[in-house]
Design an enzyme around this catalytic site. Structure first.
Site, PDB file in Angstrom:
ATOM      1  N   ASP A  93      -5.520 -16.237   3.318  1.00 27.59           N
ATOM      2  CA  ASP A  93      -6.788 -16.786   3.822  1.00 27.59           C
ATOM      3  C   ASP A  93      -7.889 -16.644   2.768  1.00 27.59           C
ATOM      4  O   ASP A  93      -8.726 -17.539   2.600  1.00 27.59           O
ATOM      5  CB  ASP A  93      -7.231 -16.084   5.116  1.00 27.59           C
ATOM      6  CG  ASP A  93      -6.782 -16.840   6.364  1.00 27.59           C
ATOM      7  OD1 ASP A  93      -5.678 -17.426   6.330  1.00 27.59           O
ATOM      8  OD2 ASP A  93      -7.525 -16.847   7.367  1.00 27.59           O
ATOM      9  N   LYS A 133       0.857  -1.193   0.000  1.00 24.11           N
ATOM     10  CA  LYS A 133       0.000   0.000   0.000  1.00 24.11           C
ATOM     11  C   LYS A 133       0.889   1.237   0.000  1.00 24.11           C
ATOM     12  O   LYS A 133       1.037   1.933   0.991  1.00 24.11           O
ATOM     13  CB  LYS A 133      -0.986  -0.027   1.187  1.00 24.11           C
ATOM     14  CG  LYS A 133      -2.317  -0.662   0.756  1.00 24.11           C
ATOM     15  CD  LYS A 133      -3.398  -0.582   1.795  1.00 24.11           C
ATOM     16  CE  LYS A 133      -3.969   0.815   1.970  1.00 24.11           C
ATOM     17  NZ  LYS A 133      -4.844   1.240   0.844  1.00 24.11           N
TER      18      LYS A 133
HETATM   19 MN    MN Z   1      -2.947 -16.673   8.809  1.00 26.59          MN
END
Ligand code: MN
Ligand code: IPM
Length: 367
Positions: free
Chosen positions: A254, A193
């Site tokens: 994830d 970012k």
């Molecule tokens: Mn993790």
């Protein structure tokens, strides 16, 4: 027959259950003459805390240092919610990463055709997906100093974490990503970012310079981390290799895991630098999923991410690419045959247990 020394750290929750399937697989591979695997066991996380008040003991750290590779299950659970921060279960994993200098975390997200239905996304979005997230693992906000809570003395406290990256840390993880891309579809997407973070500005300029200097043949794109998260669920097949920092890599992997149907599917490899003298590198292999205390001890956990982590170990630590392919093919064949643990079950069929899934995969292992 080559012989390899493995340290098994099953940890907490479902860790021991999925590790048991890896032990069966190792026995089978030895029987098949692939190699001889000597295993030792250690404690990590809550299990280590219960035994000796530390998230990992000095003697288990020494075993990890001496092993050819470490296989890690999972750590944590509500039982240890109240333990001091320094010895919380996760501290054991973080110490292993830091002390073994495992800076490169490879998290492949592959959607097996048989599992496209199990994803919460539409089939056409995930079917055939094959991306590799390369997460920096020993730097950034996970380890930066200062890291503390200070009392401001006016009834207020201040929590501080430090996001910090040096040029060499960005360069070496960049190299891992570019090298991997050359063996895949030759594309790297770098993510940070830089619109709000100085470390992101340095990350971006370092990757751009490295690319220009040594990897101009690889296609390089950049995406801000928030936008990359969005693109991962919008059209993930645009990606090949994604390289990003420790915290963004944690979150983005994830998301990538869920694209494949379940967090129970994703293996990972954490690698150190190759030692020029011995041509070896320190390595730890672990499923991306956590300890899943809600289903621990019930024999319900999906062992595929753990078995897939063993396949990565065969490939990246022992140069046993054919054996790794055979394990991956056995996983694929087992899924194609319709066998499902509860987490990847999408219709009315019966879910099978952790050990039944392990047995089914072993049964499909071809010489
Ligand atoms: Mn993790
Ligand atoms: C992971 C985990 C760990 C992390 C935790 C258990 C410390 O979430 O490996 O992704 O945040 O890196």
């Amino acid at each position: 027959m080559n012989s390899y020394k493995l340290l098994l750290l099953p940890g907490d929750g479902i860790g021991p259950e999925v590790m048991a399937e890896v032990e069966k697989m190792l026995a089978r591979l030895t029987e098949m003459g692939v190699a001889r695997f000597e295993t030792e066991r250690g404690l990590v996380g809550g299990a280590a805390y219960d035994a000796h008040g530390q998230a990992i003991s000095e003697s288990d750290m020494a075993l990890a240092m001496a092993a050819d590779a470490v296989l890690f299950g999972a750590v944590g659970g509500p039982k240890w919610d109240g333990v001091p921060y320094e010895v919380r279960p996760e501290a054991g994993l973080l110490r292993l990463r830091k002390d073994l200098a495992l800076f490169a975390n490879l998290r492949p997200a592959i959607c097996y055709p048989a599992l496209a239905e199990a994803s919460s996304l539409k089939r056409e979005i995930v079917e055939g997906l094959d991306i590799m997230i390369v997460r920096e693992l020993t730097g950034g906000v996970y380890f930066g100093e200062p890291k503390q809570i200070i009392d401001l003395g006016n009834g207020q406290k201040r929590g501080i974490d430090t996001q910090v990256y040096d040029t060499y840390e960005i360069e070496r993880i960049g190299r891992v990503a570019f090298e991997l891309a050359r063996k895949r579809r030759n594309k790297v997407t770098s993510s940070e970012k830089r619109n709000v973070m100085k470390s992101g500005v340095l990350w971006h300029e370092t990757i751009v310079a490295l690319h220009r200097r040594d990897y101009a043949d690889v296609t390089l794109e950049h995406q801000l981390a928030d936008s990359l998260a969005m693109q991962l669920v919008r059209w993930p097949k645009q990606f090949d290799v994604i390289v990003t920092d420790n915290l963004f890599g944690d979150m983005l992997s994830d998301i990538a895991a869920m694209l494949t149907g379940s967090l129970g599917m994703l293996p990972s490899a954490s690698l150190g630098e190759v030692d020029k003298a011995t041509d070896k590198r320190r390595a730890l292999y672990e499923p991306v999923h956590g300890s899943a205390p809600d289903i621990a001890g019930k024999g319900m956990a999906n062992p595929i991410a753990m078995i897939g982590s063993l396949a990565m170990c065969l490939r990246y630590s022992f140069g046993l690419g054919d054996a790794a392919d055979a394990v991956d093919a056995a996983i694929s064949a087992t899924l194609a045959a319709g066998l499902r643990t509860a987490d990847i079950k999408s219709d009315a069929r019966e879910a099978i247990s952790t050990s039944a899934m392990g047995d089914a995969i072993i049964a499909r292992l071809k010489a």
